[in-house]
Enzyme design. Structure first.
Site, mmCIF file in Angstrom:
data_model
loop_
_atom_site.group_PDB
_atom_site.id
_atom_site.type_symbol
_atom_site.label_atom_id
_atom_site.label_comp_id
_atom_site.label_asym_id
_atom_site.label_seq_id
_atom_site.Cartn_x
_atom_site.Cartn_y
_atom_site.Cartn_z
ATOM 1 N N ASP A 209 55.875 -14.728 -9.238
ATOM 2 C CA ASP A 209 55.749 -14.431 -10.667
ATOM 3 C C ASP A 209 54.652 -13.394 -10.879
ATOM 4 O OD1 ASP A 209 53.011 -15.831 -11.422
ATOM 5 O OD2 ASP A 209 54.069 -17.124 -10.016
ATOM 6 N N ASP A 211 51.879 -13.845 -12.664
ATOM 7 C CA ASP A 211 50.711 -14.504 -13.245
ATOM 8 C C ASP A 211 50.849 -14.437 -14.774
ATOM 9 O OD1 ASP A 211 48.449 -16.012 -12.389
ATOM 10 O OD2 ASP A 211 47.128 -14.420 -13.069
#
Ligand code: ZN
Length: 287
Positions: A209, A211
């Protein structure tokens, strides 16, 4: 004692090693307590491999609860000379996309609840850590990514945070301003302890991802991370096999003699109990 030459530490999404055959599970006691789980010893691509699930099978341990010292000491006890570590990370740069792999060559420590050394109890040692990962193992991982057509980026800085919560946006932006590439919660302690144990160590960081820094996008949710983690685990399995196949038989790097000049304590001042406890690591320098 059971022997393995290559250790694999599996992180979030990788709780066993596909393709490992003739497996044997062994519970290992160390002077630092018990590892996260039993070590699974077996054969992979013709090499003797020891696999450990970092969070325990079933993912039972928070990053802060992992007994990193027991994990690394157990690897040392079964004879492991090289560790390939696998971990899920958040990306701190646009160009590192979910499902990309990064092979970091630097770390920044943002942990505060962990013991990150085997030393103490009457013995002081300072190992060099300017180059915190083994260049040979790192190159082996990156080459294996190329071979398996998985994006595997060479080099980068891994921020190791305490967790278990993800970063605040302010923290995420701060780490970006430092030029860091990925963020995770576990690998720095392993790198430090591997160096002290004179084990070659490098990390395959799998991006799950962005973050929380990326403007105009929703904050990361656990569901999104889990979906990408499944794909990452499939890629990790094939890259690991290629990497294990390619790890050079001989160790020619400096990792194998990392504490040769690191012990500051007078030999005759080291308590007998400490000497005995650390014998698998320092015994060859004290005899
Ligand atoms: Zn090395």
């Amino acid at each position: 004692m059971h022997q393995a030459e290559i250790g694999i530490i599996g992180g979030s999404g990788l709780y066993s090693m596909p393709g490992l055959t003739d497996t044997q599970e062994i519970a290992i006691q160390t002077p630092f307590g018990e590892p996260s789980d039993k070590l699974v010893l077996g054969e992979l691509e013709g090499r003797n491999v020891a696999f450990l699930a970092r969070h325990g099978r079933g993912h039972r341990l928070l990053p802060s609860e992992i007994n990193f010292r027991a994990n690394l000491f157990a690897m040392k006890l079964v004879g492991v000379g090289r560790i390939i570590s696998v971990s899920a990370v958040g990306s701190l740069k646009e160009e590192h996309k979910p499902t990309d792999f990064v092979v970091p060559d630097q770390f920044i420590d943002r942990t505060f609840l962990r013991t990150s050394t085997f030393f103490g109890d009457g013995i002081v040692a300072h190992v060099a850590f300017g180059d915190p990962v083994c260049g040979v193992v790192a190159k082996t991982i990156a080459d294996a990514c190329d071979q398996e057509s998985v994006v595997g980026k060479r080099g980068g800085t891994y921020v190791c945070m305490e967790g278990p919560q993800f970063s605040t946006r302010a923290e995420s932006n701060l780490y970006r301003s430092w030029g860091a590439d990925v963020i995770g919660m576990t690998n720095l302690q392993e790198a430090k302890l591997a160096r002290e144990a004179e084990i070659c160590y490098a990390t395959m960081a799998m991006v799950t991802d962005y973050d929380c820094w990326r403007a105009g996008h929703d904050d990361v949710t656990v569901d999104q991370i889990v979906a990408v983690m499944h794909q990452n685990a499939a890629n990790a399995a094939k890259v690991l096999r290629a990497a294990v196949r390619a790890v050079p038989a001989e160790r020619t790097c400096a990792c194998a003699s990392a504490i040769q000049h690191a012990i500051l304590t007078s030999r005759d001042a080291i308590p007998a109990a400490t000497r005995a406890k650390l014998d698998p690591i320092i015994g060859k320098y004290l005899s």
